[in-house]
Design a protein around this motif. Sequence first.
Motif, PDB file in Angstrom:
ATOM      1  N   GLU A 244       7.888  60.523  12.298  1.00 30.49           N
ATOM      2  CA  GLU A 244       8.283  59.276  12.935  1.00 30.49           C
ATOM      3  C   GLU A 244       7.158  58.237  13.027  1.00 30.49           C
ATOM      4  O   GLU A 244       7.357  57.093  12.613  1.00 30.49           O
TER       5      GLU A 244
ATOM      6  N   PHE B 224       6.538  56.637   9.699  1.00 27.82           N
ATOM      7  CA  PHE B 224       7.664  55.769   9.323  1.00 27.82           C
ATOM      8  C   PHE B 224       7.579  54.428  10.049  1.00 27.82           C
ATOM      9  O   PHE B 224       7.801  53.366   9.448  1.00 27.82           O
ATOM     10  N   LEU B 225       7.245  54.479  11.329  1.00 34.75           N
ATOM     11  CA  LEU B 225       7.169  53.252  12.132  1.00 34.75           C
ATOM     12  C   LEU B 225       6.015  52.348  11.711  1.00 34.75           C
ATOM     13  O   LEU B 225       6.127  51.118  11.769  1.00 34.75           O
TER      14      LEU B 225
ATOM     15  N   THR C  67       7.262  50.611   8.700  1.00 31.87           N
ATOM     16  CA  THR C  67       8.251  49.608   9.117  1.00 31.87           C
ATOM     17  C   THR C  67       7.555  48.368   9.684  1.00 31.87           C
ATOM     18  O   THR C  67       7.957  47.234   9.395  1.00 31.87           O
TER      19      THR C  67
ATOM     20  N   ALA D 211       6.230  46.333   6.977  1.00 32.66           N
ATOM     21  CA  ALA D 211       7.293  45.753   6.140  1.00 32.66           C
ATOM     22  C   ALA D 211       7.571  44.304   6.543  1.00 32.66           C
ATOM     23  O   ALA D 211       8.091  43.513   5.763  1.00 32.66           O
ATOM     24  N   ALA D 212       7.189  43.968   7.769  1.00 30.00           N
ATOM     25  CA  ALA D 212       7.403  42.595   8.256  1.00 30.00           C
ATOM     26  C   ALA D 212       6.331  41.644   7.736  1.00 30.00           C
ATOM     27  O   ALA D 212       6.438  40.428   7.884  1.00 30.00           O
TER      28      ALA D 212
ATOM     29  N   ASP E 177       3.590  46.166  17.660  1.00 31.09           N
ATOM     30  CA  ASP E 177       4.856  45.970  16.962  1.00 31.09           C
ATOM     31  C   ASP E 177       5.742  47.205  17.127  1.00 31.09           C
ATOM     32  O   ASP E 177       6.942  47.114  17.422  1.00 31.09           O
TER      33      ASP E 177
ATOM     34  N   LEU F 101       1.996  46.487   3.038  1.00 33.03           N
ATOM     35  CA  LEU F 101       2.779  47.495   2.334  1.00 33.03           C
ATOM     36  C   LEU F 101       2.604  47.290   0.830  1.00 33.03           C
ATOM     37  O   LEU F 101       2.697  46.167   0.343  1.00 33.03           O
ATOM     38  N   SER F 102       2.349  48.365   0.091  1.00 33.84           N
ATOM     39  CA  SER F 102       2.276  48.253  -1.364  1.00 33.84           C
ATOM     40  C   SER F 102       3.688  48.361  -1.925  1.00 33.84           C
ATOM     41  O   SER F 102       4.637  48.650  -1.197  1.00 33.84           O
TER      42      SER F 102
ATOM     43  N   ALA G 113       6.839  50.250  -0.146  1.00 27.43           N
ATOM     44  CA  ALA G 113       8.154  49.663   0.117  1.00 27.43           C
ATOM     45  C   ALA G 113       9.247  50.584  -0.416  1.00 27.43           C
ATOM     46  O   ALA G 113      10.273  50.791   0.236  1.00 27.43           O
TER      47      ALA G 113
ATOM     48  N   LEU H  35       9.480  53.618   1.908  1.00 25.49           N
ATOM     49  CA  LEU H  35      10.153  53.255   3.160  1.00 25.49           C
ATOM     50  C   LEU H  35      11.654  53.098   2.939  1.00 25.49           C
ATOM     51  O   LEU H  35      12.459  53.544   3.769  1.00 25.49           O
ATOM     52  N   ALA H  36      12.025  52.515   1.810  1.00 20.42           N
ATOM     53  CA  ALA H  36      13.446  52.330   1.503  1.00 20.42           C
ATOM     54  C   ALA H  36      14.152  53.673   1.347  1.00 20.42           C
ATOM     55  O   ALA H  36      15.233  53.881   1.911  1.00 20.42           O
TER      56      ALA H  36
ATOM     57  N   SER I  78      14.321  55.481   4.787  1.00 21.38           N
ATOM     58  CA  SER I  78      15.284  54.945   5.746  1.00 21.38           C
ATOM     59  C   SER I  78      16.716  55.230   5.282  1.00 21.38           C
ATOM     60  O   SER I  78      17.610  55.430   6.105  1.00 21.38           O
TER      61      SER I  78
END
Lengths: 111, 111
Positions: free
Chosen positions: B3, B6-7, B10, B13-14, B25, B72-73, B77, B80-81, B84
Amino acid sequence: MREPTFLVLTALAAGPQHGYAVIEDVATMTGGRVKLRAGTLYAALDRLRGDGLIEVDREEIVQSRLRRYYRLSASGARALASESARLREQAAIAEKRLRARGVSGAVAPVT
Amino acid sequence: MREPTFLVLTALAAGPQHGYAVIEDVATMTGGRVKLRAGTLYAALDRLRGDGLIEVDREEIVQSRLRRYYRLSASGARALASESARLREQAAIAEKRLRARGVSGAVAPVT
DNA sequence: CCAGCATATACCGATGAACGGCATATCGAA
DNA sequence: TTCGATATGCCGTTCATCGGTATATGCTGG
């Protein structure tokens, strides 16, 4: 809660199952990606039982071999529900941000 | 992937953020539930950098204090995709089973 | 006939991410 | 001047998972 633990609870959410059946259910559920090791499974089962999230449903002797069936307890069902809600929410946030990134092209701001 | 990891992805990712901003964040994102410890964050950052999922964006000196921005590279990305998507699918399976359970009343088959 | 595989539970050492605490440093506020 | 916020970094401990092994039985194939 880690992935294997979550998957064990998900397996038992379908109804009482014995250990070996949980391993197979999880493998099917994840398309063969997650193959629980015996050590992982029985440790998780003991831990979840200690936490009151699962209970022993019944024990059977099939071909002189023990089969112990576990079931999700009421608090286990609640825990699984809140955990899966959390997963869903986090996935939604990540995917929203990834989409925004894809659209604006935040990575390569060349334009 | 756990977790906290992952966070962190995320959060990045912004857009590029420095370590401390990631902590904030993540705390905001999770409604204050997850407060990343410094040890967890910087270890995760180092690990993710080693795996090529994130990159150092730039370094700034603000009030004679270092600020290292990460981004994020492309492979981050993608990771992460897919992660998720996995989370969303597992949550869907668990929730479907829980709903079926609730309707049929599998736990207490009294009726 | 017996070697290997599936079924089934259980133990154990190793790994590695996360936790929690501490150190360091600066700045502004009380 | 002490405390809290900002900011990075290190380190020992914990704990779930991994991978392997042990034990036991029944079925199948060479």
